[in-house]
Write a protein that holds these residues in place. Structure first.
Motif, PDB file in Angstrom:
ATOM      1  N   PHE A   1      -1.857  60.252  29.655  1.00 18.33           N
ATOM      2  CA  PHE A   1      -1.931  61.706  29.828  1.00 18.33           C
ATOM      3  C   PHE A   1      -2.856  62.127  30.970  1.00 18.33           C
ATOM      4  O   PHE A   1      -2.807  63.253  31.436  1.00 18.33           O
ATOM      5  CB  PHE A   1      -2.112  62.472  28.515  1.00 18.33           C
TER       6      PHE A   1
ATOM      7  N   GLN B   1      -6.916  54.574  21.457  1.00 19.89           N
ATOM      8  CA  GLN B   1      -5.592  54.521  22.072  1.00 19.89           C
ATOM      9  C   GLN B   1      -5.720  54.658  23.592  1.00 19.89           C
ATOM     10  O   GLN B   1      -5.239  55.632  24.178  1.00 19.89           O
ATOM     11  CB  GLN B   1      -4.717  55.657  21.524  1.00 19.89           C
TER      12      GLN B   1
ATOM     13  N   THR C   1      -6.610  70.589  15.117  1.00 12.05           N
ATOM     14  CA  THR C   1      -5.351  71.229  14.730  1.00 12.05           C
ATOM     15  C   THR C   1      -5.601  72.561  14.040  1.00 12.05           C
ATOM     16  O   THR C   1      -4.941  73.559  14.347  1.00 12.05           O
ATOM     17  CB  THR C   1      -4.558  70.297  13.801  1.00 12.05           C
TER      18      THR C   1
ATOM     19  N   VAL D   1       1.579  65.509  23.412  1.00 10.38           N
ATOM     20  CA  VAL D   1       0.557  64.569  23.867  1.00 10.38           C
ATOM     21  C   VAL D   1       0.305  63.518  22.793  1.00 10.38           C
ATOM     22  O   VAL D   1       0.330  62.306  23.050  1.00 10.38           O
ATOM     23  CB  VAL D   1      -0.781  65.281  24.164  1.00 10.38           C
TER      24      VAL D   1
ATOM     25  N   MET E   1      -1.774  72.178  28.019  1.00 10.37           N
ATOM     26  CA  MET E   1      -2.597  72.541  26.866  1.00 10.37           C
ATOM     27  C   MET E   1      -4.028  72.898  27.290  1.00 10.37           C
ATOM     28  O   MET E   1      -4.572  73.926  26.873  1.00 10.37           O
ATOM     29  CB  MET E   1      -2.612  71.387  25.863  1.00 10.37           C
TER      30      MET E   1
ATOM     31  N   LYS F   1      -8.667  65.174  14.426  1.00 13.39           N
ATOM     32  CA  LYS F   1      -7.336  65.756  14.339  1.00 13.39           C
ATOM     33  C   LYS F   1      -7.330  67.021  13.483  1.00 13.39           C
ATOM     34  O   LYS F   1      -6.739  68.039  13.845  1.00 13.39           O
ATOM     35  CB  LYS F   1      -6.379  64.751  13.716  1.00 13.39           C
TER      36      LYS F   1
ATOM     37  N   ASP G   1     -12.109  68.025  23.076  1.00 13.08           N
ATOM     38  CA  ASP G   1     -12.922  67.066  23.813  1.00 13.08           C
ATOM     39  C   ASP G   1     -13.237  65.872  22.921  1.00 13.08           C
ATOM     40  O   ASP G   1     -13.159  64.711  23.334  1.00 13.08           O
ATOM     41  CB  ASP G   1     -14.207  67.776  24.262  1.00 13.08           C
TER      42      ASP G   1
HETATM   43  C1  HEM Z   1      -9.229  73.521  25.563  1.00  8.58           C
HETATM   44  C2  HEM Z   1      -9.084  72.289  25.798  1.00  8.58           C
HETATM   45  C3  HEM Z   1      -8.285  71.322  24.950  1.00  8.58           C
HETATM   46  C4  HEM Z   1      -8.504  69.984  24.921  1.00  8.58           C
HETATM   47  C5  HEM Z   1      -9.560  69.221  25.684  1.00  8.58           C
HETATM   48  C6  HEM Z   1      -7.544  69.411  24.018  1.00  8.58           C
HETATM   49  C7  HEM Z   1      -7.447  68.035  23.768  1.00  8.58           C
HETATM   50  C8  HEM Z   1      -6.489  67.460  22.982  1.00  8.58           C
HETATM   51  C9  HEM Z   1      -6.241  66.047  22.843  1.00  8.58           C
HETATM   52  C10 HEM Z   1      -7.010  64.964  23.540  1.00  8.58           C
HETATM   53  C11 HEM Z   1      -5.215  65.874  21.979  1.00  8.58           C
HETATM   54  C12 HEM Z   1      -4.580  64.550  21.552  1.00  8.58           C
HETATM   55  C13 HEM Z   1      -5.202  64.006  20.312  1.00  8.58           C
HETATM   56  C14 HEM Z   1      -4.526  62.759  19.851  1.00  8.58           C
HETATM   57  O1  HEM Z   1      -3.585  62.281  20.477  1.00  8.58           O
HETATM   58  O2  HEM Z   1      -4.959  62.224  18.847  1.00  8.58           O
HETATM   59  C15 HEM Z   1      -4.809  67.184  21.556  1.00  8.58           C
HETATM   60  C16 HEM Z   1      -3.811  67.414  20.626  1.00  8.58           C
HETATM   61  C17 HEM Z   1      -3.449  68.683  20.203  1.00  8.58           C
HETATM   62  N1  HEM Z   1      -3.860  69.896  20.724  1.00  8.58           N
HETATM   63 FE1  HEM Z   1      -5.284  70.148  22.138  1.00  8.58          FE
HETATM   64  N2  HEM Z   1      -6.767  70.401  23.501  1.00  8.58           N
HETATM   65  C18 HEM Z   1      -7.177  71.604  24.048  1.00  8.58           C
HETATM   66  C19 HEM Z   1      -6.631  72.860  23.782  1.00  8.58           C
HETATM   67  C20 HEM Z   1      -5.631  73.118  22.857  1.00  8.58           C
HETATM   68  C21 HEM Z   1      -5.043  74.394  22.582  1.00  8.58           C
HETATM   69  C22 HEM Z   1      -5.408  75.688  23.274  1.00  8.58           C
HETATM   70  C23 HEM Z   1      -4.118  74.227  21.571  1.00  8.58           C
HETATM   71  C24 HEM Z   1      -3.224  75.231  20.893  1.00  8.58           C
HETATM   72  C25 HEM Z   1      -3.359  76.494  20.781  1.00  8.58           C
HETATM   73  C26 HEM Z   1      -4.130  72.821  21.232  1.00  8.58           C
HETATM   74  C27 HEM Z   1      -3.336  72.247  20.248  1.00  8.58           C
HETATM   75  C28 HEM Z   1      -3.232  70.896  20.032  1.00  8.58           C
HETATM   76  C29 HEM Z   1      -2.403  70.329  18.992  1.00  8.58           C
HETATM   77  C30 HEM Z   1      -1.580  71.092  17.977  1.00  8.58           C
HETATM   78  C31 HEM Z   1      -2.524  68.936  19.103  1.00  8.58           C
HETATM   79  C32 HEM Z   1      -1.842  67.871  18.239  1.00  8.58           C
HETATM   80  C33 HEM Z   1      -2.659  67.525  17.059  1.00  8.58           C
HETATM   81  C34 HEM Z   1      -3.753  66.551  17.354  1.00  8.58           C
HETATM   82  O3  HEM Z   1      -3.469  65.458  17.821  1.00  8.58           O
HETATM   83  O4  HEM Z   1      -4.926  66.912  17.132  1.00  8.58           O
HETATM   84  N3  HEM Z   1      -5.050  72.166  22.041  1.00  8.58           N
HETATM   85  N4  HEM Z   1      -5.592  68.143  22.185  1.00  8.58           N
END
Ligand code: HEM
Lengths: 379, 511
Positions: free
Chosen positions: B261, B254, B192, B450, B400, B188, B244
């Motif tokens: 999702f 989870q 983040t 998400v 995302m 996380k 990833d």
């Molecule tokens: C490129 C591929 C990406 C993948 C595979 C990915 C994957 C994920 C996953 C699986 C989660 C959920 C985590 C959880 O529920 O615990 C998540 C949360 C999140 N993602 Fe992404 N993400 C990607 C790109 C991005 C981008 C481009 C941004 C913003 C600029 C972003 C911002 C966030 C934020 C703020 C969260 C919530 C915080 C967290 O749970 O870590 N993500 N992402």
């Protein structure tokens, strides 16, 4: 080593630490006090800008200390956090609102395009310094006068007043404490500004700022005397050492002060320091008043909070159901958490040290009128 | 444990948390990333001694300050909302959850607050070097504070390092290191922060592209883009890699969130990923409706992402609701029964305790221990309640990821343009650049949707549903404060946007 301390010791230690943070916050409310003084002591725009910029270099420190006070209480006494915030809902919500509007006001007040105009942001600052501090005072008052809650077997809170905390502001003791804190913050505000501003060529301004401290202390004095008088004579909440039951004891808080001479000494010493700071400020050219009154405030605040929580006293008593009252023993975190947090607390001296160092570096040269007119980053 | 549970109040309390958190999250990622970008800019200034870089630094710092103020304003409420709207939660897990919040205050907030004043007002008051250190301290402080709050959030997603204390009816911490170093906390925090670095880089690129389009402050814009595209590209790759990793952690801790999702209703070996699709909104657990009205599927990929093996089994929503003995999955349906046993045992324990019946206490406790891992399910009345909103989770996740992929290519394009010195002529790229900040905001918000919508109905995964975490308030009270926040935050946001755009319009000082 810390892990070997028994739970009661840790509970006392954490009440002390929370009290220290709370008392430091009271000292730092010079920011809020200064905000409410703005209209009285600053007549021209330059004077106003000087006041705002001087306070603006410190407001975050006060704000952060308040947040830490909340965080430390959450970690060390979660039952208090749950009971008070979930129960006395409205009083906390209103307090928080006054801090939300404060947080943007310094930065946005003078910026072009700020939508509301400088006056409204100044009003925000005033509301924060008056209503915010008044209600914080009233909330602290309930540590002595009690609140309206009942806890069930699972420690769920039921608040028995529909005002949800705002009823605290209808109790004369609580309100007196609140009003005193408002005047006290204003006293500290003018001491701080006396210390922080360069009044070269502005004798009238200096005079207004300096008089502020004395006038406000005198205005606050009757309320302080009332609070102290009541504390000495009112019935207080007490814990029966053998059974753990809470009962009403006449003169409880006076008994506490007598039983803890160190706390009485803090109270007396603290008040003397505050008065000395104000007198020094009013009747000499010295700028050091804040360095007497500030520590004096910390000592006084500490004495009040320790009286509320030490010596078998429930610090968050319930009027509605005595046995629901929160004590440092029944409201605290587990032994494990308290010890772990105690290790973390060891970095506090480092934090204090760098704050003091930066404060010294930044305030070596006093804030001049040119600083607020010439600098592009000024508030 | 909570007697008269009021679903309307719970919904308003959730709406209020979502509202305040999403407002807060408009500003925070920018703070997290822009603080580092300011530190980079200032480092270049100190190294080169070139006053242009100082002007550039101060320009971005000014925008940083405007954004920072409203981030603080929207943040204070979140910390206290745990107490005001979720007081049962605060009591039940305060022993664990309070600690990271307090640590955040002690180690991070003061760092930020103290050095912030130097960063803004210290240019003429402290040495160049000390000023630079202060700017770095602000960046480190703000990211440290993210660390602690994310540790707290990760713990809610994957509770570890604690045990239940039936006497106090709460969870208590047993191992603080397990809480801090939980793999979920690490994924996380890294995801983040890296995504926030990316977002802030795209902010710098957006503003700079606007200058390029307007043919103003060309030098400042080009220099800013060079630094931001470099930082942005690294951050974008990191974002994808940590994302990833986050998906892998979700699959492990989870599985229902992952199934939601991905829109995966039936578990399978060698599960595929729906690269694009329209989930059927009427589909319910156990029915035979189609899952998608349109879909483009890449076979096998989900198993690789979730389990790191192309043939691995990934459970679907139906398996998690109704159970799947073949793969050893106990479904929500059954867990509700087991959870109710835990709740009854706890009540019996309390009763025995009151009657000072030690034998009764022991038997009740033994029963409770047997079923405790299902405790939270006991509060659900229908297994379908264990399924989060599928469509919202699906769309948010896919938006995302698609944007994340796009940002990688965009950063490459900007970096190439900058290195070749061609940025001024590439109007299409400039136009794409101007809009990209808004896309980044969407991606970032979608990420939290998400993470948080996807974990419904839980406040703490499997242990405490939102309906039990709440405070004892009426729906009207919470509704009132909801609209108070909505009004105030919207007003402040509008003010912020106008101030920000005015400052951007003015550009750097003495140009
Ligand atoms: C490129 C591929 C990406 C993948 C595979 C990915 C994957 C994920 C996953 C699986 C989660 C959920 C985590 C959880 O529920 O615990 C998540 C949360 C999140 N993602 Fe992404 N993400 C990607 C790109 C991005 C981008 C481009 C941004 C913003 C600029 C972003 C911002 C966030 C934020 C703020 C969260 C919530 C915080 C967290 O749970 O870590 N993500 N992402």
């Amino acid at each position: 080593m810390i892990g070997n301390l028994d739970t009661a010791t840790l509970q006392h230690l954490w009440w002390l630490l929370c009290s220290v943070v709370g008392s430091l916050f009271l000292f730092l409310t010079f920011v809020q006090g200064g905000q409410t003084l703005l209209w009285q002591i600053a007549k021209t725009d330059i004077e106003k800008d000087m006041v705002i910029n001087s306070l603006g270099r410190k407001w975050e420190l006060t704000f952060t200390t308040l947040v830490l006070f909340g965080g430390a209480l959450f970690a060390a006494f979660p039952k208090f956090y749950a009971t008070s915030f979930g129960g006395a809902y409205w009083v906390w919500m209103v307090i928080l609102f006054t801090f939300i509007i404060q947080a943007v006001s310094y930065e946005y007040r003078k910026k072009p395009g700020n939508l509301l105009g400088a006056r409204i942001y100044e009003l925000f600052l005033f509301i924060n310094g008056s209503l915010g501090i008044l209600l914080i005072g009233a909330a602290i008052g309930t540590f002595f006068t009690g609140s309206n809650f009942v806890l069930n077997d699972y420690n769920l809170v039921k608040w028995t007043s529909s005002l949800r905390g705002l009823e605290a502001a209808f109790n004369f003791f609580n309100v007196s404490l609140g009003i005193f804190l408002v005047f006290h913050a204003r006293t500290l505000g003018s001491l701080y500004l006396t210390n922080n501003l360069d009044f070269t060529g502005m004798p009238d301004f200096e005079k207004r700022v300096r008089t502020g401290a004395l006038v406000n202390l005198l205005c606050g004095l009757p309320f302080l005397l009332y609070v102290l008088g009541m504390l000495a004579f009112m019935k207080g909440y007490a814990i029966d050492q053998d059974t753990g039951r809470v009962f009403m004891e006449s003169g409880k808080y006076l008994h506490n002060l007598l039983a803890m001479p160190a706390v009485s000494a803090m109270l007396a010493g603290g008040l003397v320091l505050v008065i000395a700071g104000v007198v020094l400020n009013a009747f000499s050219r010295s700028r050091a008043g804040i360095w007497l009154a500030g520590p004096g405030t910390v000592l006084t605040g500490l004495a009040l909070l320790l009286t509320a929580g030490y010596n078998n006293t429930p610090f968050y008593p319930s009027k509605a159901d005595l046995q629901s009252s929160l004590t440092i023993f029944n409201a605290s975190s587990s032994h494990y958490t308290l010890s772990a947090m105690t290790y973390v607390a060891m970095v506090i001296p480092i934090v204090l040290a760098y704050i003091a160092w930066v404060w010294y570096l930044m305030d070596r040269g006093k804030l001049k009128a040119e600083d607020v007119t010439a600098q592009e980053d000024s508030y | 444990m909570i007697d008269h549970f009021d679903p309307v109040m719970v919904d308003w309390a959730r709406a209020q948390f979502a509202l305040t958190a999403m407002y807060h999250w408009i500003f925070v990622p920018l703070t997290l990333g822009l603080s580092f970008l300011c530190a980079f800019f200032e480092t270049i200034y100190v190294r080169t001694g070139n006053e242009d870089w100082k002007r550039l630094t101060r320009f971005w710092m000014k925008l940083f300050g405007i954004n920072f103020a409203i981030g603080v304003a929207t943040g204070i409420i979140l910390e206290f909302e745990f107490g005001t709207n979720w007081s049962n939660y605060s009591w039940m897990v305060g022993d664990i959850f309070g600690a990271p919040l307090a640590i955040e205050g002690i180690v991070a907030f003061f760092l930020e607050a103290t050095f912030f004043a130097v960063m803004f007002f210290g240019w003429d008051r402290v040495s160049k070097r000390f000023h630079l250190v202060s700017t770095w301290m602000v960046a480190i402080g703000s990211n440290l504070s993210a660390l602690w709050i994310l540790v707290a959030n990760a713990w809610m997603q994957h509770p570890t390092g604690m045990k239940f204390n039936p006497d106090a009816a709460r969870f208590e911490m047993q191992n603080v290191m397990e809480v801090i170093l939980s793999p979920v906390a690490i994924s996380k925090f890294t995801h983040t922060t890296s995504s926030s670095f990316l977002l802030a880089s795209l902010f710098v690129i957006s503003v700079s592209c606007w200058y390029l389009l307007k043919k103003r402050h060309i030098l400042l814009a080009k220099r800013s883009i060079t630094v931001a595209a470099t930082f942005g590209l690294i951050a974008a790759i990191f974002t994808a890699a940590t994302g990833d990793e986050a998906a892998f952690a979700v699959a492990k801790h989870q599985p229902m969130k992952l199934a939601a999702f991905e829109g995966l209703w039936h578990g399978e070996k060698g599960a595929g990923i729906v690269a694009a699709g329209i989930p059927n909104p009427d589909k319910k657990p156990g029915d035979s409706e189609q899952a998608f009205s349109f879909e483009v599927r890449i076979p096998g990929l989900l198993s690789i992402l979730a389990k790191r093996s192309a043939s691995a089994y990934v459970p679907g929503i139906n398996d998690l609701v109704f159970g799947n003995p073949e793969h050893g999955i106990v479904g929500a349906e059954q867990r509700i029964e087991l959870g109710k046993k835990a709740i009854t045992a706890l009540a019996e324990y309390k009763k025995a305790q009151k009657n000072k019946d030690t034998a009764g206490m022991e038997t009740a406790l033994a029963t409770f221990d047997q079923y405790r891992e299902h405790l939270g399910y006991g509060y659900l009345s229908d297994p379908a309640e264990a399924v989060p909103p599928v469509a919202i989770s699906f769309y948010s996740f896919h938006i995302m990821v698609i944007l994340g992929t796009f940002f990688i290519f965009l950063c490459i394009a900007f970096l190439a343009g900058a290195l070749k010195g061609k940025l001024e002529n590439l109007t299409v790229l400039q136009l794409a650049g101007v809009t990209t900040f808004f896309l980044a905001l969407i991606a970032s918000q979608a990420g939290w949707v998400v993470a948080e919508v996807g974990r419904q109905p839980w406040t703490i995964q499997d242990l405490l549903p939102v309906s039990v975490a709440r405070s004892n308030l009426t729906a009207d009270t919470v509704k009132t404060t909801f609209f108070m926040f909505l009004g105030l935050f919207t007003l402040l946001l509008l003010a912020e946007i106008r101030i920000m755009t005015t400052q951007i319009g003015k550009g750097p000082e003495e140009d």
